[in-house]
Design a protein around this motif. Structure first.
Motif, PDB file in Angstrom:
ATOM      1  N   THR A  64     -11.256 -27.301  34.850  1.00  0.00           N
ATOM      2  CA  THR A  64     -11.008 -28.622  34.268  1.00  0.00           C
ATOM      3  C   THR A  64     -12.291 -29.254  33.736  1.00  0.00           C
ATOM      4  O   THR A  64     -12.312 -29.826  32.656  1.00  0.00           O
ATOM      5  N   HIS A  65     -13.358 -29.188  34.529  1.00  0.00           N
ATOM      6  CA  HIS A  65     -14.632 -29.787  34.127  1.00  0.00           C
ATOM      7  C   HIS A  65     -15.739 -29.216  34.993  1.00  0.00           C
ATOM      8  O   HIS A  65     -15.484 -28.483  35.952  1.00  0.00           O
ATOM      9  N   LEU A  66     -16.973 -29.571  34.651  1.00  0.00           N
ATOM     10  CA  LEU A  66     -18.110 -28.894  35.273  1.00  0.00           C
ATOM     11  C   LEU A  66     -18.729 -29.685  36.431  1.00  0.00           C
ATOM     12  O   LEU A  66     -19.854 -29.391  36.836  1.00  0.00           O
ATOM     13  N   HIS A  67     -18.019 -30.662  36.990  1.00  0.00           N
ATOM     14  CA  HIS A  67     -18.513 -31.251  38.236  1.00  0.00           C
ATOM     15  C   HIS A  67     -18.459 -30.180  39.328  1.00  0.00           C
ATOM     16  O   HIS A  67     -17.543 -29.360  39.373  1.00  0.00           O
ATOM     17  N   GLY A  68     -19.473 -30.245  40.205  1.00  0.00           N
ATOM     18  CA  GLY A  68     -19.657 -29.161  41.161  1.00  0.00           C
ATOM     19  C   GLY A  68     -18.465 -28.873  42.040  1.00  0.00           C
ATOM     20  O   GLY A  68     -18.204 -27.712  42.377  1.00  0.00           O
ATOM     21  N   ASP A  69     -17.713 -29.907  42.423  1.00  0.00           N
ATOM     22  CA  ASP A  69     -16.597 -29.670  43.343  1.00  0.00           C
ATOM     23  C   ASP A  69     -15.431 -28.963  42.657  1.00  0.00           C
ATOM     24  O   ASP A  69     -14.415 -28.676  43.301  1.00  0.00           O
ATOM     25  N   HIS A  70     -15.581 -28.649  41.382  1.00  0.00           N
ATOM     26  CA  HIS A  70     -14.540 -27.887  40.671  1.00  0.00           C
ATOM     27  C   HIS A  70     -15.043 -26.529  40.178  1.00  0.00           C
ATOM     28  O   HIS A  70     -14.254 -25.725  39.698  1.00  0.00           O
ATOM     29  N   VAL A  71     -16.352 -26.294  40.321  1.00  0.00           N
ATOM     30  CA  VAL A  71     -16.887 -25.093  39.662  1.00  0.00           C
ATOM     31  C   VAL A  71     -17.954 -24.358  40.472  1.00  0.00           C
ATOM     32  O   VAL A  71     -18.321 -23.241  40.114  1.00  0.00           O
ATOM     33  N   ASN A 141      -9.398 -38.342  31.181  1.00  0.00           N
ATOM     34  CA  ASN A 141     -10.272 -39.494  31.007  1.00  0.00           C
ATOM     35  C   ASN A 141     -11.191 -39.608  32.232  1.00  0.00           C
ATOM     36  O   ASN A 141     -10.911 -40.335  33.170  1.00  0.00           O
ATOM     37  N   HIS A 142     -12.273 -38.835  32.210  1.00  0.00           N
ATOM     38  CA  HIS A 142     -13.164 -38.764  33.363  1.00  0.00           C
ATOM     39  C   HIS A 142     -14.589 -39.073  32.889  1.00  0.00           C
ATOM     40  O   HIS A 142     -14.787 -39.528  31.767  1.00  0.00           O
ATOM     41  N   ARG A 143     -15.590 -38.792  33.690  1.00  0.00           N
ATOM     42  CA  ARG A 143     -16.955 -39.180  33.307  1.00  0.00           C
ATOM     43  C   ARG A 143     -17.614 -38.164  32.370  1.00  0.00           C
ATOM     44  O   ARG A 143     -18.555 -38.492  31.659  1.00  0.00           O
ATOM     45  N   THR A 211      -6.504 -33.321  36.995  1.00  0.00           N
ATOM     46  CA  THR A 211      -7.611 -33.734  37.850  1.00  0.00           C
ATOM     47  C   THR A 211      -8.901 -33.368  37.138  1.00  0.00           C
ATOM     48  O   THR A 211      -8.944 -32.324  36.490  1.00  0.00           O
ATOM     49  N   ASP A 212      -9.916 -34.155  37.135  1.00  0.00           N
ATOM     50  CA  ASP A 212     -10.036 -35.512  37.616  1.00  0.00           C
ATOM     51  C   ASP A 212      -9.800 -36.449  36.446  1.00  0.00           C
ATOM     52  O   ASP A 212     -10.246 -36.174  35.350  1.00  0.00           O
ATOM     53  N   THR A 213      -9.178 -37.594  36.714  1.00  0.00           N
ATOM     54  CA  THR A 213      -8.910 -38.494  35.588  1.00  0.00           C
ATOM     55  C   THR A 213      -8.712 -39.933  36.032  1.00  0.00           C
ATOM     56  O   THR A 213      -8.164 -40.188  37.107  1.00  0.00           O
ATOM     57  N   GLY A 247     -14.106 -43.009  37.344  1.00  0.00           N
ATOM     58  CA  GLY A 247     -13.213 -42.215  36.499  1.00  0.00           C
ATOM     59  C   GLY A 247     -12.164 -41.460  37.287  1.00  0.00           C
ATOM     60  O   GLY A 247     -11.852 -40.301  36.980  1.00  0.00           O
ATOM     61  N   HIS A 248     -11.619 -42.105  38.293  1.00  0.00           N
ATOM     62  CA  HIS A 248     -10.565 -41.477  39.103  1.00  0.00           C
ATOM     63  C   HIS A 248      -9.322 -42.359  39.121  1.00  0.00           C
ATOM     64  O   HIS A 248      -9.289 -43.433  38.534  1.00  0.00           O
ATOM     65  N   SER A 249      -8.281 -41.875  39.834  1.00  0.00           N
ATOM     66  CA  SER A 249      -7.003 -42.588  39.910  1.00  0.00           C
ATOM     67  C   SER A 249      -6.704 -42.993  41.342  1.00  0.00           C
ATOM     68  O   SER A 249      -7.217 -42.390  42.291  1.00  0.00           O
TER      69      SER A 249
HETATM   70 ZN    ZN Z   1     -15.079 -34.823  38.611  1.00  0.00          ZN
END
Ligand code: ZN
Length: 307
Positions: A64-71, A141-143, A211-213, A247-249
């Motif tokens: 989904t994106h390159l924040h550490g908790d996803h990659v 729609n995240h950071r 996620t994340d949005t 940038g979360h829900s």
């Molecule tokens: Zn994130």
């Protein structure tokens, strides 16, 4: 609903820092003969073993994106597959920079892959399709650049009535074209109308992974009619300011998207570690969404839990 070709496991859905029993984002999803991974937080390769997928060969990884908790689990997982001698090609889909990330780590560590790796940059619309599955991406729609994914099982438009087809003089070799809606013709040349030997095919499994949005009502259109919506709910409403800032829900906002999408089941996840009672997330979403709500956790099999 017939979801017999689907196997879906939440490997982790905690936000931020890993801890025992609190693994960051990763989900495995088998659709027919295609096995895919959604996100790859730290510890994913351990979780893959723990849920019984040791030795399974993933075809596709969607990031989904390159924040550490996803990659952060990705370099280790890709490296282990080389150590295991994998040869099957792998497709990686994700935001711009995913390919650079993997290649920089390989260059710094002297790593190589024993298998072909194909990178695809996510963009609006279809990002992957084969005989089992069709996957679409939509911006979240995240950071930083972040993508949501919609996964649909591909099924034949028509289902063959075996007895009727054989009685009409058709053979097994004719079934594929019948499933596609074409009329049949017997070996002696007699036309067999499609509708006389088929019924409409079953509906395929549909899920969306968002996620994340930040809350975005437009996401409901992207997730319209899914059987399962996985939507992040990092915060409760009492911390909505934090949700906006990061940038979360909130759980209520996830519920609003699920309700507008007409989702069959809402799976919540990506909970901030500040909360001790995860049932509060379900209760809050239930104020605006009347369907079934599952509280995501590492090891959850949503299809089994929803039955
Ligand atoms: Zn994130």
């Amino acid at each position: 609903m017939d979801f017999s070709r689907i196997d879906w496991r939440i490997l982790g859905c905690s936000a931020a820092i890993p801890a025992p029993d609190q693994y960051p984002s990763a989900q495995s999803l088998r659709v027919g003969g295609t096995l895919l991974l959604l996100d790859c937080g730290e510890g994913t390769q351990i979780r893959i073993r723990e849920v019984g997928l040791r030795g399974a060969t993933f075809d596709l990884i969607l990031i989904t994106h390159l924040h550490g908790d996803h990659v952060f689990g990705l370099p280790g997982l890709l490296s282990s597959w080389t150590l295991q001698g994998r040869t099957k090609p792998l497709t990686l889909v994700g935001p711009q920079g995913l390919s650079d990330l993997v290649q920089v780590i390989n260059a710094a560590t002297g790593g190589t892959f024993s298998y072909p790796v194909q990178f695809a940059t996510a963009e609006r619309g279809c990002v992957f399709e084969n005989e089992d599955v069709r996957i679409e991406a939509h911006p979240l729609n995240h950071r930083i650049e972040t993508w949501g994914y919609r996964v649909e099982e591909r099924v034949a438009p028509r289902s063959v009535n075996y007895e009727a087809a054989v009685a009409a003089g058709l053979e097994h070799a004719d079934f594929r074209s019948l499933q596609l809606g074409l009329d049949g013709r017997t070996r002696s040349g007699v036309l067999v109308p499609n509708a006389s030997v088929t019924v409409p095919g079953r509906r395929g499994f549909r899920m969306a992974y968002l996620t994340d949005t930040r809350y975005d009502q437009a996401l409901a259109a992207f997730a319209q009619g899914v059987d399962f919506l996985y939507h992040e709910s990092t915060f409760l409403e009492r911390h909505q300011e934090l949700a906006i800032k990061t940038g979360h829900s909130t759980a209520r906002e996830a519920g609003l998207v699920a309700a507008a999408a007409g989702a069959g089941c809402l799976v919540l996840g990506h909970f901030s570690q500040r909360y001790a009672r995860l049932v509060d997330f379900r209760d809050e979403a239930a104020e605006v969404y009347t369907g079934q709500i599952l509280v995501g956790q590492s090891g959850l099999n949503p299809l089994a839990a929803a039955e």
